[in-house]
Design a protein around this motif. Structure first.
Motif, PDB file in Angstrom:
ATOM      1  N   ASP A 242       0.834  -1.209   0.000  1.00 34.64           N
ATOM      2  CA  ASP A 242       0.000   0.000   0.000  1.00 34.64           C
ATOM      3  C   ASP A 242       0.866   1.255   0.000  1.00 34.64           C
ATOM      4  O   ASP A 242       0.537   2.244  -0.671  1.00 34.64           O
ATOM      5  CB  ASP A 242      -0.921   0.004   1.227  1.00 34.64           C
ATOM      6  N   LEU A 243       1.967   1.231   0.752  1.00 36.80           N
ATOM      7  CA  LEU A 243       2.874   2.381   0.767  1.00 36.80           C
ATOM      8  C   LEU A 243       3.512   2.596  -0.592  1.00 36.80           C
ATOM      9  O   LEU A 243       3.680   3.733  -1.038  1.00 36.80           O
ATOM     10  CB  LEU A 243       3.955   2.184   1.836  1.00 36.80           C
ATOM     11  N   VAL A 244       3.880   1.505  -1.260  1.00 31.00           N
ATOM     12  CA  VAL A 244       4.432   1.618  -2.615  1.00 31.00           C
ATOM     13  C   VAL A 244       3.401   2.253  -3.542  1.00 31.00           C
ATOM     14  O   VAL A 244       3.718   3.144  -4.345  1.00 31.00           O
ATOM     15  CB  VAL A 244       4.853   0.230  -3.143  1.00 31.00           C
ATOM     16  N   ALA A 245       2.155   1.824  -3.435  1.00 32.65           N
ATOM     17  CA  ALA A 245       1.107   2.348  -4.319  1.00 32.65           C
ATOM     18  C   ALA A 245       0.834   3.822  -4.066  1.00 32.65           C
ATOM     19  O   ALA A 245       0.478   4.565  -4.983  1.00 32.65           O
ATOM     20  CB  ALA A 245      -0.175   1.540  -4.133  1.00 32.65           C
ATOM     21  N   SER A 246       1.040   4.262  -2.814  1.00 30.37           N
ATOM     22  CA  SER A 246       0.725   5.661  -2.481  1.00 30.37           C
ATOM     23  C   SER A 246       1.888   6.604  -2.731  1.00 30.37           C
ATOM     24  O   SER A 246       1.720   7.815  -2.636  1.00 30.37           O
ATOM     25  CB  SER A 246       0.298   5.765  -1.013  1.00 30.37           C
ATOM     26  N   GLY A 247       3.061   6.093  -3.052  1.00 31.78           N
ATOM     27  CA  GLY A 247       4.173   7.004  -3.343  1.00 31.78           C
ATOM     28  C   GLY A 247       5.528   6.354  -3.142  1.00 31.78           C
ATOM     29  O   GLY A 247       6.129   6.493  -2.079  1.00 31.78           O
ATOM     30  N   LEU A 248       5.995   5.624  -4.149  1.00 33.72           N
ATOM     31  CA  LEU A 248       7.296   4.956  -4.067  1.00 33.72           C
ATOM     32  C   LEU A 248       8.418   5.971  -4.212  1.00 33.72           C
ATOM     33  O   LEU A 248       8.327   6.921  -4.988  1.00 33.72           O
ATOM     34  CB  LEU A 248       7.390   3.896  -5.161  1.00 33.72           C
ATOM     35  N   GLN A 249       9.492   5.739  -3.464  1.00 41.46           N
ATOM     36  CA  GLN A 249      10.679   6.586  -3.535  1.00 41.46           C
ATOM     37  C   GLN A 249      11.886   5.730  -3.896  1.00 41.46           C
ATOM     38  O   GLN A 249      11.831   4.496  -3.854  1.00 41.46           O
ATOM     39  CB  GLN A 249      10.950   7.267  -2.180  1.00 41.46           C
ATOM     40  N   ILE A 250      12.984   6.399  -4.237  1.00 37.24           N
ATOM     41  CA  ILE A 250      14.233   5.690  -4.452  1.00 37.24           C
ATOM     42  C   ILE A 250      15.341   6.469  -3.778  1.00 37.24           C
ATOM     43  O   ILE A 250      15.317   7.708  -3.738  1.00 37.24           O
ATOM     44  CB  ILE A 250      14.538   5.478  -5.955  1.00 37.24           C
ATOM     45  N   GLY A 251      16.282   5.749  -3.190  1.00 41.30           N
ATOM     46  CA  GLY A 251      17.405   6.378  -2.511  1.00 41.30           C
ATOM     47  C   GLY A 251      18.670   6.234  -3.323  1.00 41.30           C
ATOM     48  O   GLY A 251      18.986   5.144  -3.826  1.00 41.30           O
TER      49      GLY A 251
END
Length: 390
Positions: A242-251
């Motif tokens: 669900d967190l990925v679907a709501s806004g994935l980030q990359i470091g």
């Protein structure tokens, strides 16, 4: 009780009177004369915001004064979002040298030139920057600041207005600006440091970029980037999906030579989308082949833990903290934590009842691993202490 740093907060539809109350509170709580005053105004009408700013600046004619409009303000240990309000911060900085500035962009052939920046001195410690995101190239300016400013930290935020483009107002030493950027260079005998909390948690393994094209990641660790991402997501539990679907980030790893890359070891950038035809992942930065990356997610619990951990460590290292300026993303506050007060309360919990104020920004500026960047969903903090600066 009076001190070298003080803040004020006032709420009310009469913005001029509200600004005078907020600035008056901050000034009255100072132990000495104000050397630097900062204020932040949230109001519906840009003309009312400009007039409130003029009245705020008039209250401290002998101080250096900077400020900006915003969609929310922070002061007196709390935040106020999307309501007519003003926060203010005042500081007595004996031994410091302050240089306010206003920046504008000029076009020269096929490039832009930023003018108005003061010359760098040997005892400069930090530059505080507030910019209009609609008229000033903040990302490019900050990323290339090393060419002009060397390793000088820049901290601050992107201003905004309730009506977006055209409603931003910036203030510096009696002047009102409708575009560009303003700020103050802090030099001399003053102890300052910075905290930048990006509030993300890694998912999946670290990977090396093996093929890329501008901001498109084409291959990670020798495989199509999209396939790598799909494998990572398939291994997550339902909450993290669900967190990925709501806004994935990359470091993007800040130290390529580190043996391990864990939370806090990355510069965080957003994942903008995917290109199924090329099996690519688009991100909010240009990444070179050979760079180490790791996908990330962000939620309230992670952001809360990250901010508290960083502030606790900072306080232990510095000792007595006297004041702070807070630039918090407008995507934090009630949108992330369910309350506008979260970041302000975190500073009070960890640093004590210090003079602290700031605003909810449309983008935050702060150094990570010695390099200045523009961030999102971040809390950037300028800390004034009784210990040495860095």
């Amino acid at each position: 009780m009076t001190s070298r740093f003080a803040d004020g907060l006032a709420v009310g539809s009469d913005l001029g009177a509200t600004a005078e109350r907020a600035v008056g509170q901050a000034l009255s709580r100072l132990a000495g004369k104000a050397d630097l005053v900062c204020f932040f105004i949230c109001g519906d009408d840009p003309d009312d915001v400009a007039e409130a700013g003029r009245r705020a600046m008039a209250l401290a004619p002998d101080a250096h004064v900077i400020g900006c409009s915003a969609t929310g303000v922070i002061g007196d240990g709390q935040g106020v979002e999307l309501a007519p309000s003003v926060s203010a911060w005042a500081a007595t900085l004996d031994g410091a040298r302050l240089t306010t500035f206003a920046l504008e962009t000029l076009t020269a052939e096929d490039r832009f030139v930023v003018v108005g920046l003061p010359e760098r001195g040997s005892d400069d410690h930090v530059a505080v920057l507030m910019a209009d995101p609609y008229t000033f190239p903040t990302d490019a300016f900050v990323e290339r600041s090393v060419d002009v400013l060397g390793d000088l930290p820049i901290i601050g935020g992107l201003a905004n207005g309730m009506s977006g483009r055209g409603s931003v107002r910036l203030f510096a030493d009696g002047q009102v600006y409708t575009e560009g950027a303003i700020g103050v260079l802090i030099s001399g005998q003053v102890n300052v440091s910075t905290v930048v909390s990006q509030g993300c948690r890694p998912i999946g393994p670290t990977m090396v970029v093996t093929r890329a094209e501008e901001n498109l990641l084409l291959e990670l660790a020798g495989q199509p980037a999209l396939a790598r991402l799909e494998d990572i997501v398939s291994d997550l539990d339902e909450d993290d999906r669900d967190l990925v679907a709501s806004g994935l980030q990359i470091g993007l790893a800040m130290d390529e030579y580190a043996e391990r890359h864990e939370r806090g070891d990355f510069l965080i950038r957003g994942v903008l989308g995917i290109d199924p035809d090329r099996e690519a992942v688009a991100i909010g930065d240009v990444v070179e082949v050979g760079r180490t990356v790791r996908f990330q997610v962000r939620d309230a619990a992670t952001a809360d833990e990250d901010l508290y951990d960083l502030l606790d460590a900072h306080r232990e290292e510095l000792g007595k903290v006297d004041g702070a300026l807070l630039f918090a993303c407008n995507g934090r506050g009630s949108a992330m934590f369910g309350t506008a007060d979260h970041d302000a309360v975190a500073l009070r919990d960890t640093l004590g009842h210090i003079g602290m104020a700031g605003f909810f920004a449309a983008g935050e500026v702060g150094p990570v691993a010695g390099h200045n960047h523009v961030h999102g969903f971040t809390a950037s903090v300028l800390v004034f202490s009784s210990s040495g600066s860095r």
